[in-house]
Design a protein around this motif. Sequence first.
Motif, PDB file in Angstrom:
ATOM      1  N   ASP A 145       0.830  -1.200   0.000  1.00 21.06           N
ATOM      2  CA  ASP A 145       0.000   0.000   0.000  1.00 21.06           C
ATOM      3  C   ASP A 145       0.869   1.255   0.000  1.00 21.06           C
ATOM      4  O   ASP A 145       0.586   2.218  -0.714  1.00 21.06           O
ATOM      5  CB  ASP A 145      -0.927   0.010   1.213  1.00 21.06           C
ATOM      6  N   GLN A 167       0.942   3.956  -2.912  1.00 21.53           N
ATOM      7  CA  GLN A 167       0.577   5.329  -2.542  1.00 21.53           C
ATOM      8  C   GLN A 167       1.639   6.306  -3.027  1.00 21.53           C
ATOM      9  O   GLN A 167       1.341   7.414  -3.481  1.00 21.53           O
ATOM     10  CB  GLN A 167       0.408   5.437  -1.027  1.00 21.53           C
ATOM     11  N   ASN A 214      -4.577   5.248  -4.828  1.00 25.47           N
ATOM     12  CA  ASN A 214      -5.241   5.202  -3.536  1.00 25.47           C
ATOM     13  C   ASN A 214      -5.495   3.754  -3.124  1.00 25.47           C
ATOM     14  O   ASN A 214      -5.182   2.812  -3.862  1.00 25.47           O
ATOM     15  CB  ASN A 214      -6.543   6.018  -3.544  1.00 25.47           C
ATOM     16  N   GLU A 215      -6.087   3.566  -1.966  1.00 26.63           N
ATOM     17  CA  GLU A 215      -6.288   2.220  -1.416  1.00 26.63           C
ATOM     18  C   GLU A 215      -7.188   1.367  -2.306  1.00 26.63           C
ATOM     19  O   GLU A 215      -6.914   0.193  -2.549  1.00 26.63           O
ATOM     20  CB  GLU A 215      -6.891   2.322  -0.008  1.00 26.63           C
ATOM     21  N   LYS A 216      -8.266   1.960  -2.793  1.00 25.50           N
ATOM     22  CA  LYS A 216      -9.200   1.225  -3.651  1.00 25.50           C
ATOM     23  C   LYS A 216      -8.532   0.815  -4.958  1.00 25.50           C
ATOM     24  O   LYS A 216      -8.704  -0.324  -5.433  1.00 25.50           O
ATOM     25  CB  LYS A 216     -10.430   2.089  -3.936  1.00 25.50           C
ATOM     26  N   GLU A 217      -7.759   1.708  -5.554  1.00 22.40           N
ATOM     27  CA  GLU A 217      -7.064   1.406  -6.804  1.00 22.40           C
ATOM     28  C   GLU A 217      -6.002   0.336  -6.588  1.00 22.40           C
ATOM     29  O   GLU A 217      -5.801  -0.537  -7.448  1.00 22.40           O
ATOM     30  CB  GLU A 217      -6.431   2.683  -7.356  1.00 22.40           C
ATOM     31  N   THR A 218      -5.327   0.395  -5.446  1.00 19.27           N
ATOM     32  CA  THR A 218      -4.313  -0.611  -5.130  1.00 19.27           C
ATOM     33  C   THR A 218      -4.935  -1.993  -4.995  1.00 19.27           C
ATOM     34  O   THR A 218      -4.410  -2.988  -5.513  1.00 19.27           O
ATOM     35  CB  THR A 218      -3.576  -0.241  -3.840  1.00 19.27           C
ATOM     36  N   GLU A 219      -6.074  -2.082  -4.297  1.00 20.01           N
ATOM     37  CA  GLU A 219      -6.754  -3.363  -4.126  1.00 20.01           C
ATOM     38  C   GLU A 219      -7.201  -3.926  -5.466  1.00 20.01           C
ATOM     39  O   GLU A 219      -7.077  -5.124  -5.733  1.00 20.01           O
ATOM     40  CB  GLU A 219      -7.949  -3.187  -3.192  1.00 20.01           C
ATOM     41  N   SER A 220      -7.723  -3.073  -6.329  1.00 21.85           N
ATOM     42  CA  SER A 220      -8.137  -3.504  -7.665  1.00 21.85           C
ATOM     43  C   SER A 220      -6.954  -4.007  -8.464  1.00 21.85           C
ATOM     44  O   SER A 220      -7.030  -5.029  -9.160  1.00 21.85           O
ATOM     45  CB  SER A 220      -8.818  -2.343  -8.395  1.00 21.85           C
ATOM     46  N   THR A 256      -5.851  -7.397  -7.215  1.00 19.11           N
ATOM     47  CA  THR A 256      -6.825  -8.414  -7.598  1.00 19.11           C
ATOM     48  C   THR A 256      -6.606  -8.849  -9.044  1.00 19.11           C
ATOM     49  O   THR A 256      -6.690 -10.030  -9.383  1.00 19.11           O
ATOM     50  CB  THR A 256      -8.256  -7.876  -7.437  1.00 19.11           C
TER      51      THR A 256
END
Length: 436
Positions: free
Chosen positions: A74, A78, A83-89, A92
């Motif tokens: 993260d 960053q 951002n956090e949501k984009e990183t998770e996507s 995935t």
Amino acid sequence: MLRSPRPPAFFLHSQHSPSLASVPRSATFSSPKSSLLLDSSQPSGIGSRAPSLHLQCRRVVSSPSVEFEPGALDVLFQELGLNEKETESLLTRDPDLRLKSIGSLRACVASLKSVGISGLELCHLVAICPSVLAAGEIDPFMLFVRDQLDGKVDPMQLKRLFMSTESRFLAGFEEKVNLLIDGGIPREKILHVLNNVNLRKALSLKPFEEIERLLNFLSCYGGVDLIFLLELGGGDEDATGAVLHKLPTFLNYRVEHLESHVEFLRSFAGLDYQEIFRIILVFPNIVSASTERKLCPRISFLKECGLNSNETFKFLTKAPLFLGLSFKGNIAYKLGFLVKIGYKYRTKEFAVAIGAVTRASCENMQKVIELFLSYGFSCEDILQYNHDSLEEKVEYLLLDFPVFLGYKLDSRIKHRYGVKKKIIGEGMSINKLLNV
């Protein structure tokens, strides 16, 4: 027509020489099991057929506290601007990133920055194509670009390649570049070629053998000089063949001469390479026109009339003879005639009018105007028929029935119209009237 395998697209111009971030030549690009370390003591050169990079494999044991440190990914993303949501996507879509050590990922980021991909461009690249940080083929590719090509390949070229090409197709890139050099492309121009070529179509997706066959074929038709024209045509063999059919002496011009014309049209007229080729396709003799005596003053005239680059392109494809006709013996006479009948000098309407009359001889243009006058029209009357309005009506007729103007008036149009008048109550289209 050319019957060779579809050639790569090569341009010979570049305006980009990016300023590169400093990265040690011994930078390590590590993976969970190994990393590649460049031995800078060994000789290198982009003209060598044999692989000239000497790579030393070294096992890298990453500490679990570093490689799998919670939140470390993260923090890295960053820093790149995600951002956090984009990183998770992103994780995935490419779970292999979780298997890479933080050190390895940071080394890949540093490598991308070293060739000029940084800031928002780097953030966008990673967000769209996260495999650029994980794929095994990236390391040797980046080493070759950075160390043997001096990191001078246009960063946007590299970004487009990464975003449009599976990483597996990056393998063998070095050997293909060296093949081009051995095939006759001067070493000092190889960067110009790479900076303007469609790297994906021309090199990455083409097998080594196909590129080799193409270079052998081109050697019979002017060699690498023909590559310039093929690139300008986007690799379209038929279109390139059409240019050579219209102007076989095209290949007599040196690449430097063609380059100067293309660069002039690109920089001064604001045209892109595809538009320039379209103009060459309809008027190959543009390459014989002097840029100083003909091209510059005439394109300047179009600018003075208010035409932007897109309008200039449309004008030149419809009236390319404007660039080749004699000024004193042709264009000057027509300019004066148009002003005489009421056109306002240096307006878009004036430019459209001069474009139309360049396609007609001075004699024919005068006869057409006299025809209007013979029916009682004055010069003012002729001018009141807005060219846009007339163009719409003519196009409507010709789109519905394009061969109308090809039929003879007496033997077909008038005769059949007379027969039609005797047919009471039976409708018939103009198409059917003249074709049946």
